[in-house]
Design a protein around this motif. Structure first.
Motif, PDB file in Angstrom:
ATOM      1  N   PHE A 192       7.538  36.605  65.078  1.00  0.00           N
ATOM      2  CA  PHE A 192       5.958  36.559  65.032  1.00  0.00           C
ATOM      3  C   PHE A 192       5.427  35.231  65.001  1.00  0.00           C
ATOM      4  O   PHE A 192       4.670  34.820  64.355  1.00  0.00           O
ATOM      5  CB  PHE A 192       5.586  37.177  63.577  1.00  0.00           C
ATOM      6  CG  PHE A 192       6.172  38.352  63.288  1.00  0.00           C
ATOM      7  CD1 PHE A 192       6.061  39.317  63.856  1.00  0.00           C
ATOM      8  CD2 PHE A 192       7.277  38.570  62.274  1.00  0.00           C
ATOM      9  CE1 PHE A 192       6.612  40.876  63.718  1.00  0.00           C
ATOM     10  CE2 PHE A 192       8.040  39.830  62.013  1.00  0.00           C
ATOM     11  CZ  PHE A 192       7.495  40.757  62.604  1.00  0.00           C
ATOM     12  N   THR A 193       5.918  34.516  65.863  1.00  0.00           N
ATOM     13  CA  THR A 193       5.440  32.977  66.326  1.00  0.00           C
ATOM     14  C   THR A 193       4.559  32.933  67.366  1.00  0.00           C
ATOM     15  O   THR A 193       3.903  31.965  67.636  1.00  0.00           O
ATOM     16  CB  THR A 193       6.528  31.925  66.219  1.00  0.00           C
ATOM     17  OG1 THR A 193       7.415  32.376  67.687  1.00  0.00           O
ATOM     18  CG2 THR A 193       7.606  31.865  65.375  1.00  0.00           C
ATOM     19  N   VAL A 197       4.728  26.461  68.392  1.00  0.00           N
ATOM     20  CA  VAL A 197       6.068  25.979  67.888  1.00  0.00           C
ATOM     21  C   VAL A 197       5.807  25.737  66.270  1.00  0.00           C
ATOM     22  O   VAL A 197       6.746  25.479  65.565  1.00  0.00           O
ATOM     23  CB  VAL A 197       6.294  24.858  68.740  1.00  0.00           C
ATOM     24  CG1 VAL A 197       6.729  24.987  70.212  1.00  0.00           C
ATOM     25  CG2 VAL A 197       5.045  23.810  68.670  1.00  0.00           C
ATOM     26  N   HIS A 198       4.417  25.507  66.155  1.00  0.00           N
ATOM     27  CA  HIS A 198       4.119  25.196  64.567  1.00  0.00           C
ATOM     28  C   HIS A 198       4.473  26.236  63.701  1.00  0.00           C
ATOM     29  O   HIS A 198       4.473  25.953  62.530  1.00  0.00           O
ATOM     30  CB  HIS A 198       2.520  24.608  64.578  1.00  0.00           C
ATOM     31  CG  HIS A 198       2.198  23.451  65.537  1.00  0.00           C
ATOM     32  ND1 HIS A 198       2.626  22.455  65.056  1.00  0.00           N
ATOM     33  CD2 HIS A 198       1.425  23.471  66.604  1.00  0.00           C
ATOM     34  CE1 HIS A 198       2.080  21.345  65.994  1.00  0.00           C
ATOM     35  NE2 HIS A 198       1.223  22.138  66.783  1.00  0.00           N
ATOM     36  N   SER A 200       7.325  27.682  63.776  1.00  0.00           N
ATOM     37  CA  SER A 200       8.835  28.043  63.942  1.00  0.00           C
ATOM     38  C   SER A 200       9.329  27.905  62.659  1.00  0.00           C
ATOM     39  O   SER A 200      10.310  28.666  62.019  1.00  0.00           O
ATOM     40  CB  SER A 200       9.623  26.952  64.808  1.00  0.00           C
ATOM     41  OG  SER A 200       8.869  27.122  66.143  1.00  0.00           O
ATOM     42  N   ASP A 201       8.707  26.898  61.652  1.00  0.00           N
ATOM     43  CA  ASP A 201       9.347  26.910  60.379  1.00  0.00           C
ATOM     44  C   ASP A 201       8.671  27.833  59.233  1.00  0.00           C
ATOM     45  O   ASP A 201       8.641  27.673  58.176  1.00  0.00           O
ATOM     46  CB  ASP A 201       9.158  25.658  59.946  1.00  0.00           C
ATOM     47  CG  ASP A 201       9.931  24.318  60.567  1.00  0.00           C
ATOM     48  OD1 ASP A 201      11.016  25.028  60.914  1.00  0.00           O
ATOM     49  OD2 ASP A 201       9.716  23.256  60.671  1.00  0.00           O
ATOM     50  N   GLY A 202       7.769  28.678  60.006  1.00  0.00           N
ATOM     51  CA  GLY A 202       6.994  29.724  58.832  1.00  0.00           C
ATOM     52  C   GLY A 202       5.682  29.319  58.550  1.00  0.00           C
ATOM     53  O   GLY A 202       5.344  27.907  58.964  1.00  0.00           O
ATOM     54  N   ILE A 203       5.011  30.122  57.993  1.00  0.00           N
ATOM     55  CA  ILE A 203       3.446  29.449  57.293  1.00  0.00           C
ATOM     56  C   ILE A 203       3.840  29.063  55.919  1.00  0.00           C
ATOM     57  O   ILE A 203       4.576  29.607  55.024  1.00  0.00           O
ATOM     58  CB  ILE A 203       3.002  30.703  57.166  1.00  0.00           C
ATOM     59  CG1 ILE A 203       2.342  31.442  58.599  1.00  0.00           C
ATOM     60  CG2 ILE A 203       1.292  30.224  56.799  1.00  0.00           C
ATOM     61  CD1 ILE A 203       1.606  32.696  58.585  1.00  0.00           C
ATOM     62  N   ALA A 402      -4.363  21.267  52.789  1.00  0.00           N
ATOM     63  CA  ALA A 402      -3.555  22.153  54.132  1.00  0.00           C
ATOM     64  C   ALA A 402      -2.984  21.333  55.116  1.00  0.00           C
ATOM     65  O   ALA A 402      -2.074  21.448  55.967  1.00  0.00           O
ATOM     66  CB  ALA A 402      -4.619  23.126  54.626  1.00  0.00           C
ATOM     67  N   TYR A 403      -4.052  20.194  55.617  1.00  0.00           N
ATOM     68  CA  TYR A 403      -3.909  19.337  56.615  1.00  0.00           C
ATOM     69  C   TYR A 403      -2.606  18.423  56.436  1.00  0.00           C
ATOM     70  O   TYR A 403      -1.596  18.329  57.179  1.00  0.00           O
ATOM     71  CB  TYR A 403      -4.975  18.534  57.265  1.00  0.00           C
ATOM     72  CG  TYR A 403      -4.474  17.752  58.357  1.00  0.00           C
ATOM     73  CD1 TYR A 403      -4.475  18.356  59.330  1.00  0.00           C
ATOM     74  CD2 TYR A 403      -4.437  16.303  58.166  1.00  0.00           C
ATOM     75  CE1 TYR A 403      -4.480  17.510  60.938  1.00  0.00           C
ATOM     76  CE2 TYR A 403      -4.267  15.464  59.164  1.00  0.00           C
ATOM     77  CZ  TYR A 403      -4.221  16.013  60.596  1.00  0.00           C
ATOM     78  OH  TYR A 403      -3.765  15.531  61.839  1.00  0.00           O
ATOM     79  N   THR A 404      -2.450  17.957  55.094  1.00  0.00           N
ATOM     80  CA  THR A 404      -1.244  17.316  54.837  1.00  0.00           C
ATOM     81  C   THR A 404       0.089  17.832  54.956  1.00  0.00           C
ATOM     82  O   THR A 404       1.083  17.174  54.758  1.00  0.00           O
ATOM     83  CB  THR A 404      -1.580  16.478  53.496  1.00  0.00           C
ATOM     84  OG1 THR A 404      -1.574  17.485  52.555  1.00  0.00           O
ATOM     85  CG2 THR A 404      -2.731  15.322  53.590  1.00  0.00           C
ATOM     86  N   MET A 405       0.075  19.143  54.814  1.00  0.00           N
ATOM     87  CA  MET A 405       1.160  19.863  54.625  1.00  0.00           C
ATOM     88  C   MET A 405       2.216  19.408  56.249  1.00  0.00           C
ATOM     89  O   MET A 405       3.199  19.261  56.121  1.00  0.00           O
ATOM     90  CB  MET A 405       1.270  21.564  54.702  1.00  0.00           C
ATOM     91  CG  MET A 405       0.334  21.663  53.634  1.00  0.00           C
ATOM     92  SD  MET A 405       1.403  21.693  51.976  1.00  0.00           S
ATOM     93  CE  MET A 405       0.218  22.015  51.010  1.00  0.00           C
ATOM     94  N   ASN A 406       1.472  19.817  57.272  1.00  0.00           N
ATOM     95  CA  ASN A 406       2.176  19.522  58.565  1.00  0.00           C
ATOM     96  C   ASN A 406       1.472  18.777  59.529  1.00  0.00           C
ATOM     97  O   ASN A 406       1.912  18.549  60.615  1.00  0.00           O
ATOM     98  CB  ASN A 406       2.580  21.046  59.275  1.00  0.00           C
ATOM     99  CG  ASN A 406       3.304  21.877  58.461  1.00  0.00           C
ATOM    100  OD1 ASN A 406       4.395  21.553  57.918  1.00  0.00           O
ATOM    101  ND2 ASN A 406       2.817  23.210  58.082  1.00  0.00           N
ATOM    102  N   TYR A 407       0.219  18.452  59.043  1.00  0.00           N
ATOM    103  CA  TYR A 407      -0.543  17.675  60.049  1.00  0.00           C
ATOM    104  C   TYR A 407      -0.761  18.395  61.330  1.00  0.00           C
ATOM    105  O   TYR A 407      -0.864  17.728  62.574  1.00  0.00           O
ATOM    106  CB  TYR A 407       0.050  16.424  60.487  1.00  0.00           C
ATOM    107  CG  TYR A 407       0.263  15.415  59.143  1.00  0.00           C
ATOM    108  CD1 TYR A 407      -0.930  14.881  58.572  1.00  0.00           C
ATOM    109  CD2 TYR A 407       1.529  15.253  58.742  1.00  0.00           C
ATOM    110  CE1 TYR A 407      -0.510  14.079  57.373  1.00  0.00           C
ATOM    111  CE2 TYR A 407       1.619  14.461  57.211  1.00  0.00           C
ATOM    112  CZ  TYR A 407       0.663  14.078  56.761  1.00  0.00           C
ATOM    113  OH  TYR A 407       0.823  13.175  55.469  1.00  0.00           O
TER     114      TYR A 407
END
Length: 502
Positions: A192-193, A197-198, A200-203, A402-407
Motif C-alpha cells: 500500500f505504498t 518511498v516516504h 516505506s516505513d509506514g504512516i 507533523a513535518y518534524t516527524m520525517n521532514y
C-alpha cells in the motif's frame, strides 16, 4: 531491596548539578510534552550530543526526567486543546477535554498531577522490590504471548463501545489496515505504498493522532468559531473536591500496578497501559455512561497508568538491555554511546547508577507535581483565548509537529486527510480509541502472530501452549462478552421498571 544503595543513590541525586538536571529536565519535558508530535523521544534524541562528556549517571537522570516530564506535559495539551502531545496521552482526551469544556479544567489538571504522582511513587517502589523478578517474568513472553496480550488490549478497548460495538470493530479494523502500510518486515514486500518511498516505513501514528484530534476537532468546531474554547470565567475550582477524590482514589490505586506491569513488557508502552486502565475502570464503574462525558475517574485512571508505565519501561532497559518503549530505545542508544552497557550485570557493575536513577524519579515526581499544581491557574488561562486566535496556533503546531516527524511534505497531506477522517468519525459517533490503539500495536501484532505460526509449524495450538497464553485468551473472551452481559442486565432492569410503573 538494597537500603545502602538507595541512600547512596540519594546522595548522588542531591548533588547540586544533578538537582539542576532534574529541574531542567522536568521543565523541558513538560514543554515538549505539550507540543503536538514532538514527544520525549525527540527531545532526548536532540539532546544526545549535549550528554557527550557528561557523567553517565547525570546523563541518565537528565534523560529520565525529560521522559517523565513529557508524560505530565502530554496530558495538559490533551485536556486543554484536545491534542495529545504523545500516544500515551490519547486517553486523557476522552474525559479530560470534556471536563475542560464543562468549566472544570482546574480539577482535571489537578487530578492528573495527583494520579501521576501516585502512579509514579507506586511504580518506583515496585521497581525497588520487583525489578529482577518482573524482568524474569517478562522473559517468559514469547511471540504467542505478545500477540495475545495485544489481542486482549484491543478487545478491551473495543468493549468500551458498549451499545455500539459494531462501530468499535470497524474503527479497530481501519487502524489494523493502516498499520500494514509500508515494507513487510518478513518478506520485504512493499504494501500500500503506491510507489512512494516516504511510505516505506509506514504512516507515522503520531501524524494520524494529530490529524484526528487537532485538525479534526478544529473542523468540528468551525461553526462555533466565535465562542471561547471553554466556559469563560467559569473555570471552576483549581483543586479537586472530596467527591472527586472519592471517585478517583481507587481507580488511581488500581491503575498504578497495572501501568507498571504493562510498562515492563517490551514494546507495550504507555499508550496500551493508559487505554487498558481506562477500559478496566469503565467496566468496573457504577456509572459507565458518564465515561467520555467528563467522568473524573476516566481521566485519573489512564494518567496514573501511563506515568506508572513510564517507570516500568526502565525495568527491561536496565535489567535486560531491552527498551520498553520508543523513548527508552533512544535512551539505550545514548547510554551505549556513553560507554554504559545495560543488562543483568549492571546492578552489580554500577549499582549507584541504577539507584540514582530510581531516586531521581522520586525527586522528579515531587518536582513535577508541584509545577503542575502551582501553575494550574496559568495553564487554565489557555481556555480564555478566543477560538479565532487559538485555532490557528493549534494548526501551526500541528503542521510543525507533523513535518518534524520525517521532514516531508507528504505528512501535510496525511495530516489533512486524517483531519477529515477525524471529523467524519466524530459526526457519525465512531469511537476513535480502537483505531488509534490498533494502529499503534498493529505491526507488532502481525509480526508476533506470524512468528508464532512459524514457531508452531503452522499449528494454532501454540496459542494455548502456556498458562500465560490461556489466561490472556480467557481475559479476551471475558472482555468481549462483558458488554453483552451489561446490555442484557440493563434491558432486564428497564423491563422491570416498565412493568413496575404499569
Amino acid at each position: 531491596m538494597d537500603i545502602q544503595g538507595i541512600l547512596e543513590g540519594f546522595a548522588t541525586v542531591l548533588r547540586p548539578e544533578n538537582i539542576l538536571f532534574v529541574v531542567f529536565g522536568g521543565f523541558l519535558g513538560t514543554i515538549v510534552g505539550m507540543l503536538p508530535g514532538l514527544g520525549p523521544a525527540t527531545a532526548i534524541a536532540v539532546l544526545i550530543p549535549v550528554t557527550f562528556g557528561m557523567d553517565p549517571t547525570s546523563a541518565l537522570i537528565l534523560m529520565a526526567t525529560i521522559y517523565y516530564g513529557a508524560m505530565y506535559g502530554g496530558s495538559l495539551s490533551s485536556i486543554l486543546i484536545n491534542t495529545p502531545g504523545d500516544g500515551s496521552a490519547v486517553a486523557a482526551t476522552f474525559d479530560g477535554y470534556q471536563m475542560a469544556k464543562a468549566g472544570r479544567a482546574g480539577p482535571a489538571i489537578a487530578i492528573t498531577a495527583i494520579g501521576s504522582l501516585i502512579g509514579g511513587f507506586v511504580a518506583v517502589i515496585g521497581f525497588m522490590f520487583l525489578a529482577k523478578p518482573l524482568s524474569n517474568f517478562a522473559l517468559q513472553f514469547g511471540p504467542a504471548e505478545y500477540f495475545l496480550l495485544m489481542l486482549f488490549t484491543l478487545s478491551a478497548v473495543v468493549s468500551l463501545s458498549i451499545g455500539n460495538m459494531t462501530k468499535g470493530f470497524i474503527s479497530m479494523g481501519l487502524g489494523l489496515v493502516l498499520s500494514t502500510v509500508g515494507i513487510d518486515l518478513q518478506t520485504g514486500v512493499h504494501r500500500f505504498t503506491y510507489g512512494n518511498v516516504h511510505l516505506s516505513d509506514g504512516i507515522n501514528f503520531l501524524v494520524i493522532i494529530i490529524g484526528i484530534y487537532a485538525v479534526g476537532e478544529i473542523l468540528y468546531n468551525y461553526l462555533t468559531i466565535d465562542r471561547p474554547i471553554g466556559k469563560k470565567n467559569k473555570l471552576g475550582r483549581i483543586w479537586i473536591t472530596k467527591d472527586d477524590w472519592k471517585r478517583s482514589k481507587w481507580p488511581m490505586f488500581r491503575s498504578s500496578p497495572l501501568g507498571f506491569i504493562v510498562g515492563i513488557l517490551p514494546g507495550a508502552g504507555g499508550a496500551i497501559a493508559s487505554l487498558m486502565a481506562y477500559s478496566t475502570e469503565k467496566q468496573l464503574s457504577k456509572r459507565p455512561e458518564e465515561f467520555g462525558k467528563g467522568a473524573i475517574e476516566g481521566l485519573a485512571a489512564p494518567e496514573t497508568a501511563n506515568n506508572s508505565a513510564a517507570v516500568g519501561a526502565f525495568v527491561p532497559l536496565l535489567t535486560m538491555g531491552i527498551p520498553g518503549s520508543g523513548t527508552t530505545a533512544v535512551m539505550l542508544g545514548a547510554l551505549v554511546m556513553l560507554g554504559v552497557k545495560p543488562g543483568p550485570l549492571l546492578f552489580e557493575s554500577d549499582p549507584n547508577m541504577v539507584w540514582s536513577l530510581i531516586d531521581s524519579l522520586f525527586l522528579g515526581n515531587i518536582f513535577l507535581f508541584l509545577i503542575n499544581v502551582l501553575m494550574v491557574g496559568v495553564f487554565v488561562k489557555i481556555l480564555d483565548v478566543p477560538a479565532k486566535v487559538l485555532y490557528p496556533i493549534i494548526l501551526v503546531l500541528a503542521f510543525i509537529g507533523a513535518y518534524t516527524m520525517n521532514y516531508t511534505i507528504l505528512d501535510f497531506y496525511i495530516l489533512i486527510i486524517f483531519g477529515v477522517i477525524g471529523l467524519f468519525l466524530k459526526l457519525y459517533d465512531f469511537p476513535i480509541a480502537p483505531m488509534i490503539l490498533a494502529l499503534i500495536v498493529g505491526t507488532d501484532m502481525e509480526q508476533n502472530f506470524r512468528k508464532s505460526l512459524v514457531a508452531g509449524h503452522g499449528n494454532l495450538d501454540i496459542f494455548v501452549s502456556s498458562p500465560i497464553s490461556i489466561t490472556l485468551l480467557i481475559l479476551t473472551l471475558l472482555s468481549l462478552t462483558y458488554p453483552l452481559f451489561v446490555n442484557k442486565r440493563k434491558k432486564k432492569k428497564t423491563d422491570l421498571n416498565e412493568n413496575t410503573s404499569l
